[in-house]
Design a protein around this motif. Structure first.
Motif, PDB file in Angstrom:
ATOM      1  N   SER A 179     -42.896  24.611 -38.600  1.00  0.00           N
ATOM      2  CA  SER A 179     -41.749  24.709 -39.578  1.00  0.00           C
ATOM      3  C   SER A 179     -40.291  25.379 -38.873  1.00  0.00           C
ATOM      4  O   SER A 179     -39.764  25.015 -40.123  1.00  0.00           O
ATOM      5  CB  SER A 179     -43.202  25.886 -40.723  1.00  0.00           C
ATOM      6  OG  SER A 179     -42.968  27.054 -40.247  1.00  0.00           O
ATOM      7  N   LEU A 180     -40.811  26.333 -38.449  1.00  0.00           N
ATOM      8  CA  LEU A 180     -39.294  26.495 -37.902  1.00  0.00           C
ATOM      9  C   LEU A 180     -38.164  25.968 -37.506  1.00  0.00           C
ATOM     10  O   LEU A 180     -37.598  25.881 -38.126  1.00  0.00           O
ATOM     11  CB  LEU A 180     -39.383  27.928 -36.654  1.00  0.00           C
ATOM     12  CG  LEU A 180     -38.199  29.251 -36.685  1.00  0.00           C
ATOM     13  CD1 LEU A 180     -38.381  29.993 -38.174  1.00  0.00           C
ATOM     14  CD2 LEU A 180     -38.639  30.150 -35.374  1.00  0.00           C
ATOM     15  N   ALA A 181     -38.515  25.014 -36.737  1.00  0.00           N
ATOM     16  CA  ALA A 181     -37.933  24.021 -35.914  1.00  0.00           C
ATOM     17  C   ALA A 181     -37.752  23.110 -36.549  1.00  0.00           C
ATOM     18  O   ALA A 181     -37.304  22.310 -36.676  1.00  0.00           O
ATOM     19  CB  ALA A 181     -38.777  23.706 -34.808  1.00  0.00           C
ATOM     20  N   GLU A 182     -38.757  22.877 -37.671  1.00  0.00           N
ATOM     21  CA  GLU A 182     -37.851  21.777 -38.814  1.00  0.00           C
ATOM     22  C   GLU A 182     -36.597  22.333 -40.268  1.00  0.00           C
ATOM     23  O   GLU A 182     -36.400  21.608 -40.432  1.00  0.00           O
ATOM     24  CB  GLU A 182     -39.322  21.712 -39.590  1.00  0.00           C
ATOM     25  CG  GLU A 182     -39.858  20.401 -38.772  1.00  0.00           C
ATOM     26  CD  GLU A 182     -41.541  20.101 -39.702  1.00  0.00           C
ATOM     27  OE1 GLU A 182     -42.163  19.359 -39.385  1.00  0.00           O
ATOM     28  OE2 GLU A 182     -41.259  20.533 -41.414  1.00  0.00           O
ATOM     29  N   LYS A 183     -36.562  23.821 -40.250  1.00  0.00           N
ATOM     30  CA  LYS A 183     -35.652  24.463 -40.569  1.00  0.00           C
ATOM     31  C   LYS A 183     -35.029  24.704 -40.330  1.00  0.00           C
ATOM     32  O   LYS A 183     -33.425  24.351 -40.730  1.00  0.00           O
ATOM     33  CB  LYS A 183     -36.271  25.376 -41.146  1.00  0.00           C
ATOM     34  CG  LYS A 183     -35.650  26.402 -42.128  1.00  0.00           C
ATOM     35  CD  LYS A 183     -36.051  27.730 -42.299  1.00  0.00           C
ATOM     36  CE  LYS A 183     -34.746  28.540 -43.290  1.00  0.00           C
ATOM     37  NZ  LYS A 183     -34.397  28.367 -44.783  1.00  0.00           N
ATOM     38  N   TYR A 184     -34.487  24.657 -39.139  1.00  0.00           N
ATOM     39  CA  TYR A 184     -33.338  25.154 -37.589  1.00  0.00           C
ATOM     40  C   TYR A 184     -32.975  23.826 -36.947  1.00  0.00           C
ATOM     41  O   TYR A 184     -32.084  24.390 -36.623  1.00  0.00           O
ATOM     42  CB  TYR A 184     -33.679  26.931 -37.112  1.00  0.00           C
ATOM     43  CG  TYR A 184     -33.531  27.892 -38.125  1.00  0.00           C
ATOM     44  CD1 TYR A 184     -32.515  28.425 -38.612  1.00  0.00           C
ATOM     45  CD2 TYR A 184     -34.926  28.316 -39.057  1.00  0.00           C
ATOM     46  CE1 TYR A 184     -32.164  29.515 -39.485  1.00  0.00           C
ATOM     47  CE2 TYR A 184     -34.829  29.453 -39.419  1.00  0.00           C
ATOM     48  CZ  TYR A 184     -33.708  29.899 -39.646  1.00  0.00           C
ATOM     49  OH  TYR A 184     -33.254  30.850 -41.021  1.00  0.00           O
ATOM     50  N   GLY A 185     -33.678  23.439 -36.379  1.00  0.00           N
ATOM     51  CA  GLY A 185     -33.400  22.757 -35.935  1.00  0.00           C
ATOM     52  C   GLY A 185     -34.028  22.403 -34.723  1.00  0.00           C
ATOM     53  O   GLY A 185     -34.404  23.834 -34.411  1.00  0.00           O
ATOM     54  N   GLY A 186     -35.165  21.551 -33.215  1.00  0.00           N
ATOM     55  CA  GLY A 186     -35.244  23.271 -31.981  1.00  0.00           C
ATOM     56  C   GLY A 186     -33.960  21.504 -30.923  1.00  0.00           C
ATOM     57  O   GLY A 186     -34.808  22.281 -30.479  1.00  0.00           O
ATOM     58  N   GLN A 187     -33.644  20.627 -31.528  1.00  0.00           N
ATOM     59  CA  GLN A 187     -33.602  19.910 -30.284  1.00  0.00           C
ATOM     60  C   GLN A 187     -32.347  20.543 -29.437  1.00  0.00           C
ATOM     61  O   GLN A 187     -32.339  20.935 -28.177  1.00  0.00           O
ATOM     62  CB  GLN A 187     -32.670  18.358 -30.074  1.00  0.00           C
ATOM     63  CG  GLN A 187     -34.508  17.296 -31.075  1.00  0.00           C
ATOM     64  CD  GLN A 187     -33.958  15.715 -30.973  1.00  0.00           C
ATOM     65  OE1 GLN A 187     -32.793  15.592 -29.733  1.00  0.00           O
ATOM     66  NE2 GLN A 187     -34.679  15.505 -31.470  1.00  0.00           N
ATOM     67  N   GLU A 188     -31.022  20.472 -29.830  1.00  0.00           N
ATOM     68  CA  GLU A 188     -30.174  21.153 -30.234  1.00  0.00           C
ATOM     69  C   GLU A 188     -29.763  22.458 -30.558  1.00  0.00           C
ATOM     70  O   GLU A 188     -29.674  22.946 -31.751  1.00  0.00           O
ATOM     71  CB  GLU A 188     -28.626  20.521 -29.623  1.00  0.00           C
ATOM     72  CG  GLU A 188     -28.572  18.825 -29.224  1.00  0.00           C
ATOM     73  CD  GLU A 188     -29.028  19.307 -27.844  1.00  0.00           C
ATOM     74  OE1 GLU A 188     -28.309  20.037 -27.467  1.00  0.00           O
ATOM     75  OE2 GLU A 188     -29.317  18.146 -27.293  1.00  0.00           O
ATOM     76  N   VAL A 189     -29.990  24.029 -29.781  1.00  0.00           N
ATOM     77  CA  VAL A 189     -30.436  24.970 -30.646  1.00  0.00           C
ATOM     78  C   VAL A 189     -28.802  26.361 -29.810  1.00  0.00           C
ATOM     79  O   VAL A 189     -29.498  26.756 -28.898  1.00  0.00           O
ATOM     80  CB  VAL A 189     -31.213  26.037 -30.190  1.00  0.00           C
ATOM     81  CG1 VAL A 189     -31.754  26.417 -30.686  1.00  0.00           C
ATOM     82  CG2 VAL A 189     -32.417  24.822 -30.809  1.00  0.00           C
TER      83      VAL A 189
END
Length: 339
Positions: A179-189
């Motif tokens: 859920s956190l990665a979908e909200k903020y993005g997970g590939q380029e952080v």
């Protein structure tokens, strides 16, 4: 909870990201693992925006559950408990999905509430607490939720207390790596995005952290973490080219070691994370969200060390079933896990 005569037990944990199975027989010091299975299914993919389990995620999960069914049949399992957690709790079609599982595969999964999930995580990991500690903070970073437990009375003299007597506080945060990665993005952080994730988790954690201020601590207070996030951090710290549970489960890491491992992960590109033997392509876009949750917990509850657990709900389920069945002699150790 299914009761069938037999001495082979199975525990299945269907989470937002993973489907995990553990099959075991009782042993004098806990249990001996007979078989195990784990597959990333991302059942909760897109759930935070749609409110429903998607058909591709359901198909992936059905495939993994079929493998679990076949393994349980091949091993002659006689006693099972099969649970589903946050994705099925939150999804509007969660109960319908479990009805499909029952109809197509003959597996009877139950959706457990957050309190049950927190206590099962504690049951599975509590044996790793430092016996000199008057209290520890145990946490389980999941795909869709994060369970946190304040566990007291870890010393041997109080070891006969029931788990519920030792849990002083607990909470379940409605967020996890998916859920956190979908909200903020997970590939380029970026550093800014990472800090935003930490701040988001910290805000969710604030009330529990304030409540815990009144709890007794001691010099041996420490964190005890279980999840793919903490085991990945441990694997990176150890420099493993391929994940090795035997080296990770029970590992002690000081705060500086955790900082260095997380900094190393944050410095990797998405491709480097995908190519790392302790992460892989299926988790490369999730691991930094997990690190942000880990960092927020560490900031709220500073400690000199963290103990890493590669165990959790499945082990808690097995120990609970075996304890109820009275498989150990009176006075036998009931908090360890065999392997």
């Amino acid at each position: 909870m299914t009761r069938v005569a037999g001495s082979v037990y199975a525990a299945l944990d269907l989470g937002t990201n993973n489907c995990r199975l553990l099959i075991a027989r009782p042993s004098p010091d806990g249990f001996r693992i007979v078989d195990a299975f784990s597959r990333i299914v991302r059942l909760g993919e897109g759930l935070s925006s749609s409110g429903r389990l998607g058909e591709p995620a359901i198909a992936r999960t059905m495939s993994a559950l079929a493998v679990c069914r076949d393994k349980m049949e091949a091993r002659g399992v006689g006693r099972t408990r099969l649970i589903a957690t946050e994705a099925c709790r939150a999804a509007a079609n969660g109960p319908d999905f479990l009805a499909q599982v029952k109809d197509r595969l003959g597996l009877d999964l139950e959706i457990v509430d957050r309190e049950t999930e927190a206590f099962l995580a504690a049951a599975g990991c509590a044996a790793l607490a430092d016996p000199r500690a008057k209290a520890i903070l145990l946490f389980d970073i999941g795909g869709g939720s994060t369970e946190i437990v304040w566990l007291a009375d870890c010393c041997p003299d109080t070891g006969r207390k029931g788990l519920h007597d030792r849990v002083r506080l607990w909470t379940s945060l409605p967020l996890g790596v998916v859920s956190l990665a979908e909200k903020y993005g997970g590939q380029e952080v970026t550093p800014e995005t990472y800090q935003a994730m930490v701040d988001h988790v910290a805000a969710e954690l604030a009330d529990f952290a304030e409540e815990a201020q009144t709890e007794m601590r001691c010099d041996n207070f420490h964190l005890l973490g279980t999840s793919g996030t903490v085991t990945t951090v441990a694997g990176v710290y150890l420099g493993l080219t391929r994940y090795d549970r035997r080296r990770v489960d029970g590992l002690w890491m000081c705060s500086d070691d955790v900082d260095k491992a997380i900094d190393h992960l944050r410095g990797m590109s998405y491709g480097q994370r995908a190519g790392n033997g302790c992460i892989g392509s299926e988790r490369a876009d999730l691991v930094l969200a997990g690190c942000a949750i880990f960092d927020a917990i560490r900031q709220a509850f500073p400690s000199a060390g963290v103990r890493i657990a590669d165990r959790g709900l499945r082990e808690g389920l097995l120990m609970q079933m075996m304890s109820v069945d009275g498989v150990w002699r009176a006075g036998a150790a009931r908090n360890g896990t065999g392997s």
